[in-house]
Design a protein around this motif. Structure first.
Motif, PDB file in Angstrom:
ATOM      1  N   LEU A 103      66.996-102.656 -19.271  1.00 49.28           N
ATOM      2  CA  LEU A 103      68.264-103.361 -19.424  1.00 49.28           C
ATOM      3  C   LEU A 103      69.076-102.951 -20.649  1.00 49.28           C
ATOM      4  CD1 LEU A 103      66.980-106.968 -18.637  1.00 49.28           C
ATOM      5  CD2 LEU A 103      68.045-105.341 -17.047  1.00 49.28           C
TER       6      LEU A 103
ATOM      7  N   ARG B 109      74.208-104.909 -18.712  1.00 49.07           N
ATOM      8  CA  ARG B 109      73.810-104.625 -17.320  1.00 49.07           C
ATOM      9  C   ARG B 109      74.037-105.818 -16.402  1.00 49.07           C
ATOM     10  NH1 ARG B 109      69.550-101.262 -15.682  1.00 49.07           N
ATOM     11  NH2 ARG B 109      70.385-101.792 -13.661  1.00 49.07           N
TER      12      ARG B 109
ATOM     13  N   GLN C 225      77.334-109.335 -12.121  1.00 49.86           N
ATOM     14  CA  GLN C 225      76.214-109.716 -11.265  1.00 49.86           C
ATOM     15  C   GLN C 225      75.979-111.211 -11.332  1.00 49.86           C
ATOM     16  OE1 GLN C 225      72.704-107.408 -11.676  1.00 49.86           O
ATOM     17  NE2 GLN C 225      73.800-105.496 -11.840  1.00 49.86           N
TER      18      GLN C 225
ATOM     19  N   ARG D  87      70.734-110.764 -11.287  1.00 48.73           N
ATOM     20  CA  ARG D  87      70.197-110.613 -12.640  1.00 48.73           C
ATOM     21  C   ARG D  87      68.687-110.855 -12.640  1.00 48.73           C
ATOM     22  NH1 ARG D  87      74.771-113.478 -16.547  1.00 48.73           N
ATOM     23  NH2 ARG D  87      76.542-112.385 -15.619  1.00 48.73           N
TER      24      ARG D  87
ATOM     25  N   ARG E 134      66.660-110.490 -10.170  1.00 47.43           N
ATOM     26  CA  ARG E 134      65.994-109.369  -9.482  1.00 47.43           C
ATOM     27  C   ARG E 134      65.802-108.189 -10.418  1.00 47.43           C
ATOM     28  NH1 ARG E 134      69.241-110.163  -3.948  1.00 47.43           N
ATOM     29  NH2 ARG E 134      67.796-111.616  -2.980  1.00 47.43           N
ATOM     30  N   LEU E 135      66.802-107.898 -11.255  1.00 48.27           N
ATOM     31  CA  LEU E 135      66.652-106.812 -12.224  1.00 48.27           C
ATOM     32  C   LEU E 135      65.442-107.056 -13.125  1.00 48.27           C
ATOM     33  CD1 LEU E 135      70.318-106.123 -13.426  1.00 48.27           C
ATOM     34  CD2 LEU E 135      68.807-104.519 -12.251  1.00 48.27           C
TER      35      LEU E 135
ATOM     36  N   ASP F 132      62.128-106.847 -11.074  1.00 39.69           N
ATOM     37  CA  ASP F 132      61.814-105.447 -10.775  1.00 39.69           C
ATOM     38  C   ASP F 132      61.245-104.745 -12.005  1.00 39.69           C
ATOM     39  OD1 ASP F 132      62.713-105.837  -8.185  1.00 39.69           O
ATOM     40  OD2 ASP F 132      64.607-104.750  -8.478  1.00 39.69           O
TER      41      ASP F 132
END
Length: 100
Positions: free
Chosen positions: A17, A54, A58, A63, A65-66, A69
């Motif tokens: 990020l 980042r 969104q 956010r 999900r980022l 992940d």
């Protein structure tokens, strides 16, 4: 921030990020005996506050999900739950101004 998992969480989020700030707090002691931490061993429940460009454009789910992940390897090895506060730098500045 203590513990190896907290350090790995921080490193993974910094890599994914490029956050302006990231804070990781181990809340596991508050969840001893609960799902994901039945023996109270810890390093399973965390609160994360990240401020990153980042996140711009969104929504909340994108956010999250980022972050999920980026932390997939941690979830695969015992990370059970996250409480997330995810903001853009602009949002963080606005919320800081509202508090002060």
């Amino acid at each position: 921030m203590t513990g190896q998992r907290a350090a790995r969480i921080r490193q993974a989020l910094e890599a994914a990020l490029a956050p302006a700030t990231v804070a990781v707090v181990d809340d596991s002691a508050r969840h001893a005996g609960h799902a994901g931490n039945p023996d109270g061993a810890g390093e399973t429940h965390y609160t994360v506050h990240a401020v990153s460009p980042r996140f711009a454009g969104q929504g909340r789910v994108a956010r999250q999900r980022l972050v999920h992940d980026a932390l997939a390897a941690e979830f695969a090895t015992g990370l059970h739950a996250l409480t997330l506060k995810l903001e853009t730098p602009e949002e963080s500045g606005a919320s800081a101004g509202a508090r002060g």
